[in-house]
Design an enzyme around this catalytic site. Structure first.
Site, PDB file in Angstrom:
ATOM      1  N   PHE A  28     -40.585 -35.447 -24.945  1.00  0.00           N
ATOM      2  CA  PHE A  28     -40.289 -33.933 -24.664  1.00  0.00           C
ATOM      3  C   PHE A  28     -38.795 -33.812 -24.118  1.00  0.00           C
ATOM      4  CE2 PHE A  28     -40.844 -30.622 -21.455  1.00  0.00           C
ATOM      5  CZ  PHE A  28     -41.173 -29.425 -22.419  1.00  0.00           C
ATOM      6  N   MET A  30     -36.785 -32.084 -22.445  1.00  0.00           N
ATOM      7  CA  MET A  30     -36.494 -31.763 -21.001  1.00  0.00           C
ATOM      8  C   MET A  30     -36.594 -33.275 -20.087  1.00  0.00           C
ATOM      9  SD  MET A  30     -37.616 -27.998 -19.697  1.00  0.00           S
ATOM     10  CE  MET A  30     -37.548 -26.642 -20.638  1.00  0.00           C
ATOM     11  N   SER A  31     -37.442 -34.187 -20.737  1.00  0.00           N
ATOM     12  CA  SER A  31     -37.505 -35.545 -20.150  1.00  0.00           C
ATOM     13  C   SER A  31     -36.288 -36.481 -20.152  1.00  0.00           C
ATOM     14  CB  SER A  31     -38.824 -36.149 -20.718  1.00  0.00           C
ATOM     15  OG  SER A  31     -38.777 -37.433 -20.344  1.00  0.00           O
ATOM     16  N   PRO A  32     -35.496 -36.684 -18.993  1.00  0.00           N
ATOM     17  CA  PRO A  32     -34.324 -37.453 -19.244  1.00  0.00           C
ATOM     18  C   PRO A  32     -34.771 -38.933 -19.654  1.00  0.00           C
ATOM     19  CG  PRO A  32     -34.375 -36.464 -17.129  1.00  0.00           C
ATOM     20  CD  PRO A  32     -35.834 -36.045 -17.796  1.00  0.00           C
ATOM     21  N   SER A  34     -37.060 -39.766 -21.763  1.00  0.00           N
ATOM     22  CA  SER A  34     -37.448 -39.508 -23.378  1.00  0.00           C
ATOM     23  C   SER A  34     -36.052 -39.638 -23.834  1.00  0.00           C
ATOM     24  CB  SER A  34     -38.216 -38.200 -23.561  1.00  0.00           C
ATOM     25  OG  SER A  34     -39.361 -38.160 -23.024  1.00  0.00           O
TER      26      SER A  34
END
Length: 238
Positions: A28, A30-32, A34
């Site tokens: 995703f 917005m997931s750092p 990730s």
């Protein structure tokens, strides 16, 4: 939603074993964590399929995803049936399995220990303090507590000391620790919630690392995700 990753065949560290091999990454933007894992995959020239897990919509709690990862966290990779969660574990595996040398995660015991310590620092200090200060805004639209802001700035001071007098976050070579750290620093900077530039050594590392990672797709992977998070944070704060 899926999109096939581009294989940089002209990349000097491209691994020919990947020509007919694709790794799935549950991701995703917005997931750092990730973004750290995906950018490393790009740096290694690994062919990949991006499988979007929309955390904001709660898709990480879907039964089919929990079967893949009972911790219901992202990122997760599926490499030919080998399923692995946790960005730090993923990055270590990818370097060990596919990198042409050990520069991104040294085998030397002392250098390796420093990288591991920095990864623990990111996961044990930077990430939880980032969450503690920013979650009230993301969840309830209120500003984080002053105490949590002070703890986050304390973490920046620690990082400032780490990078003082050395080129990268874990020594004189870029390592997976730089990918882990910049995923969060870029997000915090995009939020405008803290004055990272007040920490001179850290800010210089941040600027230098962004430039060094441009050829891996920094803007497309890391910057775009950080800006998306930052825009949502600012809208919730209003």
């Amino acid at each position: 939603m899926e999109s096939e990753g581009i294989v940089p065949l002209n990349n000097s560290i491209f691994n020919a074993k990947m020509a007919n091999h694709t790794i799935d990454i549950y991701f995703f933007t917005m997931s750092p964590p990730s973004r750290a894992a995906l950018l490393l995959m790009r740096a290694l020239g690994l062919k990949h399929n991006i499988k979007i897990v929309n955390v904001l919509a709660g898709e990480q709690m879907n039964p089919e995803f929990i079967k893949i990862n009972p911790l219901h966290t992202i990122p997760v990779i599926n490499d030919g049936g080998f399923i692995l969660p946790d960005s730090n574990a993923i990055m270590k595996y990818l370097v060990d399995q596919y990198a042409k040398d050990d520069s991104l995660f040294p085998r030397d015991p002392k250098k390796s220990a420093i990288v591991i310590q920095r990864l623990f620092f990111v996961s044990g200090y930077l990430f939880p303090r980032f969450v503690a200060y920013h979650l009230p805004t993301m969840k309830d639209g209120v500003k984080g507590a002053e105490e949590d802001l002070n703890k986050l700035n304390e973490t920046f001071s620690m990082m400032d000391n780490y990078v003082q007098g050395q080129t990268w976050f874990a020594g004189n070579n870029m390592t997976v620790a730089d990918f882990a750290a910049i995923s969060l620093i870029s997000t915090i900077y995009a939020c405008g919630s803290c004055d990272i530039s007040a920490h001179q050594n850290l800010f210089q590392w941040f600027q230098k690392t962004k430039t060094a990672m441009e050829s891996f797709g920094y803007d497309e992977v890391m910057q775009a995700g950080a800006e998306a998070f930052g825009a949502l944070y600012k809208s919730r704060l209003k």
